[in-house]
Structures are given as C-alpha cells and as structure tokens.
Scaffold this active site. Structure first.
Site, PDB file in Angstrom:
ATOM      1  N   GLU A   1       0.846  -1.197   0.000  1.00  0.00           N
ATOM      2  CA  GLU A   1       0.000   0.000   0.000  1.00  0.00           C
ATOM      3  C   GLU A   1       0.881   1.247   0.000  1.00  0.00           C
ATOM      4  OE1 GLU A   1      -3.441   0.398  -0.244  1.00  0.00           O
ATOM      5  OE2 GLU A   1      -2.556   2.349  -0.611  1.00  0.00           O
ATOM      6  N   PHE A   2       0.502   2.228  -0.828  1.00  0.00           N
ATOM      7  CA  PHE A   2       1.305   3.457  -0.899  1.00  0.00           C
ATOM      8  C   PHE A   2       0.505   4.697  -0.533  1.00  0.00           C
ATOM      9  CE2 PHE A   2       3.309   0.393  -3.727  1.00  0.00           C
ATOM     10  CZ  PHE A   2       4.629   0.431  -3.276  1.00  0.00           C
ATOM     11  N   LEU A   3      -0.713   4.504   0.031  1.00  0.00           N
ATOM     12  CA  LEU A   3      -1.540   5.682   0.309  1.00  0.00           C
ATOM     13  C   LEU A   3      -0.874   6.594   1.337  1.00  0.00           C
ATOM     14  CD1 LEU A   3      -2.978   5.473   3.347  1.00  0.00           C
ATOM     15  CD2 LEU A   3      -4.435   3.850   2.185  1.00  0.00           C
ATOM     16  N   ARG A   4      -1.220   7.873   1.239  1.00  0.00           N
ATOM     17  CA  ARG A   4      -0.763   8.846   2.246  1.00  0.00           C
ATOM     18  C   ARG A   4      -1.931   9.099   3.185  1.00  0.00           C
ATOM     19  NH1 ARG A   4      -0.115  13.673  -1.585  1.00  0.00           N
ATOM     20  NH2 ARG A   4      -1.942  12.587  -2.391  1.00  0.00           N
ATOM     21  N   GLU A   5      -1.693   8.993   4.493  1.00  0.00           N
ATOM     22  CA  GLU A   5      -2.759   9.358   5.421  1.00  0.00           C
ATOM     23  C   GLU A   5      -3.123  10.818   5.182  1.00  0.00           C
ATOM     24  OE1 GLU A   5      -2.312   8.304   9.567  1.00  0.00           O
ATOM     25  OE2 GLU A   5      -1.495   6.366   8.983  1.00  0.00           O
TER      26      GLU A   5
ATOM     27  N   PHE B   1       7.893  16.600  -1.522  1.00  0.00           N
ATOM     28  CA  PHE B   1       8.628  16.177  -0.320  1.00  0.00           C
ATOM     29  C   PHE B   1       9.865  17.017  -0.063  1.00  0.00           C
ATOM     30  CE2 PHE B   1       7.571  12.169   2.027  1.00  0.00           C
ATOM     31  CZ  PHE B   1       6.234  12.227   1.711  1.00  0.00           C
TER      32      PHE B   1
ATOM     33  N   ARG C   1       0.500   8.434  15.916  1.00  0.00           N
ATOM     34  CA  ARG C   1       1.564   7.452  16.135  1.00  0.00           C
ATOM     35  C   ARG C   1       2.903   8.018  15.658  1.00  0.00           C
ATOM     36  NH1 ARG C   1      -1.357   2.303  13.419  1.00  0.00           N
ATOM     37  NH2 ARG C   1      -1.825   3.919  11.881  1.00  0.00           N
TER      38      ARG C   1
ATOM     39  N   ASN D   1       9.788   3.861   1.083  1.00  0.00           N
ATOM     40  CA  ASN D   1       9.596   4.630   2.319  1.00  0.00           C
ATOM     41  C   ASN D   1      10.917   5.126   2.889  1.00  0.00           C
ATOM     42  OD1 ASN D   1       6.882   4.642   2.294  1.00  0.00           O
ATOM     43  ND2 ASN D   1       6.572   3.416   4.115  1.00  0.00           N
TER      44      ASN D   1
ATOM     45  N   CYS E   1       4.429   4.950   9.495  1.00  0.00           N
ATOM     46  CA  CYS E   1       5.203   4.247   8.465  1.00  0.00           C
ATOM     47  C   CYS E   1       6.695   4.567   8.447  1.00  0.00           C
ATOM     48  CB  CYS E   1       4.585   4.517   7.098  1.00  0.00           C
ATOM     49  SG  CYS E   1       2.964   3.748   6.958  1.00  0.00           S
TER      50      CYS E   1
END
Ligand code: NAD
Length: 434
Positions: free
Chosen positions: A151-155, A251, A329, A210, A262
C-alpha cells in the site's frame, strides 16, 4: 468480486470502502470488537477526508459490511487482503509479524475454493513465503496463492490516493493470481502503471520507497538548517532543486522531523534487514539518527525561548503527525511535547482532529483546549507543530494580544515571517530569511 479485508485501520478501512465503491462486495474484518461495533453502528473510526461520504453510501447499499468472524467472511471470498499492523519490535525494531502470522493461521482454517491472499501490510522480504507455509501447514488441501500488494496511500489523502494511485505494485508468482488482480484493478488499467514483479521485489519496493522518502525529508530538513546559517531561503532552494526532474518537487518541505506509523518503523525495519543480511545500509541508519536528533533540536529551540521563566506555559498547535489525519503514532509533535514536559513546561494543546488520540497517549499530563486561541491564551510562547490548513488563518495580532510574550516557534512555516517581525514577534521558523 467478493473480498475480505483483514484489519480495519488506517489502511484497511479506506481500502475496503474504496473497493466497495468500485462495485465489489467487501467484508471488513477485525479482531477489535469495539471498532467493528462502532463501524456497524455507522460511525467511522478514523478521520480521513472523503471517507465519511463513501462509507455512508457503501454501508447503506450493503456493498461493505463489518465482521469479527473469519468463519463468516473467508469461505465466500475470492480475495483476502491482509492489512493488519506490523509494528516495530520494541527492542530490535524489526517488523513484528505476530498479527500477520495470527491472521494467516486463522484465515487458513476457513479457505474454501480458490482464494488469493494479498499481503497489503508492509512486511519484511520473504514474508509471502512464510504466510504461504503457515497456510499450507494449517490447511494442506487449501487452493490458494499468496501475493504481495503493498500500500502506498498517504494518510490524509487515503481516499484520493485509492482512486488515483501513482502505481500499483503486484508481487505474484502465479498467473492465476495475476488474473484475479487484473480483474480487480481493471478500473485503473489506463490510469497508472500496474507493475507485476516477484514477491520479494514487491516487498522490497515498499521499504525501499519509504526509506527513500524519509531520507528526502531529512535531507531538506538539513538544508533548511543550512539556509538558516547562510542567508538562503529554503523555499527558493527547494523550488530550484525541484525543477530538476531527477529530483522532483515533492517532499521538499521542511518540518520538525518525519513521523507517523510508516516512515519511522519502516526505516528501522529496513536497517534491521540490512544488518540481518550483512548489507551496509548506512544511509538509512544516518537518516534515522538525524531524524531523532532533529526532534530534540526542535524542542531545545522552544525551551530556549522560555528559558528565563520558571514553569513556563507553551501553547502547542497540532499533535497529529501531519495535517489531514487524527493519527498521532510516532508524531514528532508528541515527541517534542514529551521533551518539553520533562523540562517542567506546561502544555496547552489544540488539534482539530487528534485530541482523542492524544488524550489516549498523554492523559492528564497536558491541558486540552477547544480552539487555537484558547490554547494560546496566557501562554508564554506558541509552537506550531502540525501543518493544519486552519492554522494559516490565525490572526497574528490576536495571537500577540493573547500571549504573555510575542514569541513563536513556527515549525510548519505557517505565518508570514516579515509580518510577524513587524508586529514585534520573535519567530523561529525553518530555513527562511527572517
Ligand atoms: P492500524 O493499526 O490502523 O490497523 C490494523 C488493524 O488490524 C487494527 O484494527 C487491528 O485490530 C487489526 N488486527 C490485528 N490483528 C488482526 C487479526 N489477526 N485479524 C483481524 N484484524 C487484526 O494499522 P494501519 O495503519 O492500517 O497499517 C496496516 C499496515 O499497512 C501496516 O503494515 C502498515 O505499515 C501498512 N501501511 C500503513 C500505511 C498508513 O499510512 N497507515 C500506509 C501504507 C502501508
């Protein structure tokens, strides 16, 4: 397609709801009864832009349902997606596979007919083999394939990213499993590259990506520090760098350090895998150390502002690890707060979404406020630690009136420094000309 998503957290819930929106019949399965009951009663358990509407629509039409029962969900499923947590081992920092192993063993008992098991959790290389072994041992007659589907989604952008992926990586050794995934992702086939690779490559792509992103963040943070000593402006520098297509513009925004569920755990897990395999991953190890140092430096800069006062009070805006999520987190904000608490600082906090999660971690160690201005009222300095858009709307003149002394540690470069200085603020921002 009939799908069970195991693990209904920050990845599992948006994924389950998104797959339902695409027309699949989805069961979101979790061992956390409280969470499942809340979802069954129509309450979304996490904050994600756009999730609430899709959730209500797809629960109302029955496309997504919730369960704690493997026996109820697994036998009917063509595809089972594993999205359980892989937290760091507190001592070695390697990824802890206990949830993956427990879920694999439990699901194995209930497999019926050909089933693809897709590992969406971020897992160490060769976990696919381990999961395959567990299932085969537990249920020798099961007809299944295990694939890696990272999974590569961004919160904060989970729903957007679900429907607009940059790429879909599939680690699969079997053509039969690839056919299931081709059907699943038919709606995306003209939208993005769907890359089929080996399971090991797919598992590695996630960690390598990541770790690279964490390194990029820490790199621009170090450049911001350099700008502060050189008269350069980090935004001008980042813009100039980002125009190079080899670097890319994303980024390159300075902040108080990377955090979240992550990057910290995945960089640590990758460093552990390097050590385990006897490979020098010193760039990643340096990134981890540099990020840890940064949070200490950030706290120290705030403490310096109030060093003339005994038991000072700091107003903190933001405890989520970034704007757009309620996830705390490994939040740099919380780590900075904890350092300040150890120096007898009183904290008055406001976060638009993360107050319940913060209370669960910090309890009564700080004061919780209902608005930014309430937090700022009577404080000796203001620290902006999370990049919520609403903080940009705050009125500097009002802030000046509410603080006992006009000083701001602006670690998200929220305010116009020139204006703040004109108003008489002492402002510490990141990498900008003051
Ligand atoms: P999370 O903690 O929010 O959710 C995990 C869920 O799994 C919890 O609800 C837990 O109760 C459930 N669970 C644990 N064991 C279970 C079992 N045996 N059966 C059923 N449910 C079980 O975690 P998350 O943030 O959604 O992350 C999940 C995985 O996805 C991790 O490996 C993470 O590294 C990876 N990932 C996360 C993100 C992110 O932005 N959060 C992005 C990409 C990948």
């Amino acid at each position: 397609m009939k799908i069970t998503v195991i693990g209904t957290g920050y990845v599992g819930l948006p994924t389950g709801v998104g797959l339902a929106e695409l027309g699949n019949d989805v069961i979101c399965l979790d061992i956390d009864e409280k969470k499942i009951n809340q979802l069954k009663s129509g309450k979304v358990t996490i904050f994600e832009e756009g999730l609430e509407d899709l959730f209500q629509k797809n629960t109302a039409n029955g496309k997504v349902t919730f369960s704690t029962s493997f026996a109820e969900s697994i036998p009917e499923s063509d595809l089972v997606i594993l999205a359980v947590g892989t937290p760091p081992n507190p001592i070695t920092k390697e990824a802890d596979m206990k949830y993956i192993k427990a879920a694999a063993e439990e699901l194995a008992h209930h497999l019926s007919g050909y089933t693809v098991i897709a590992i969406k959790s971020t897992v160490p290389v060769n976990t696919g083999n381990a999961v395959e072994d567990i299932i085969r041992r537990t249920n020798p007659s099961a007809d299944f394939d295990v694939i890696s589907l990272p999974e590569f989604l961004r919160e904060g952008f989970a729903i957007h990213d679900f429907f607009n992926p940059d790429r879909i990586i599939v680690g699969a050794n079997s053509e039969r499993a690839k056919d299931v995934i081709r059907t699943l992702y038919e709606p995306f086939k003209d939208k993005c590259t769907i890359l089929y690779v080996s399971r090991q490559s797919s598992e590695t792509i996630k960690y390598a990506s990541n770790a690279f992103l964490a390194m990029k963040i820490q790199y621009i943070n170090e450049m911001a520090d350099f700008c502060e000593t050189s008269g350069a402006d980090i935004y001008e520098v980042a813009k100039g760098m980002g125009l190079d297509s080899r670097i890319g513009a994303k980024f390159l925004v300075p902040g108080p350090g990377y955090g979240g569920f992550c990057f910290p755990k995945d960089t640590n897990a990758m460093a552990y895998m390097g050590k385990f395999n006897g490979v020098d991953l010193s760039l990643i190890e340096t990134t981890i150390k540099s990020n840890e140092r940064r949070k200490i430096n950030m706290a120290k800069r705030i403490l310096d502002m109030v060093s003339d006062k005994k038991n000072p009070t700091i107003a903190v805006l933001g405890s989520a690890f970034k704007g757009g999520t309620d996830d705390c987190r490994e939040s740099p904000a919380l780590q900075i707060i904890e350092i300040m608490l150890a120096h007898d600082v009183n904290i008055r906090l406001y976060d638009p979404q993360a107050m319940p999660n913060t209370k669960a971690i910090l309890g009564n160690m700080i004061t919780y406020c209902n608005s930014a201005y309430e937090a700022i009222g009577g404080a000796d300095a203001l620290a902006v630690l999370t990049d919520w858009a609403e903080f940009k709307e705050l009125d500097l003149e009002k802030i000046k009136m509410l603080l006992t002394k006009p000083q701001i540690a602006d670690y998200r470069n929220t305010f116009d420094c020139k204006k703040a200085k004109e108003l008489g603020f002492e402002i510490k921002s990141l990498g900008r000309k003051l």
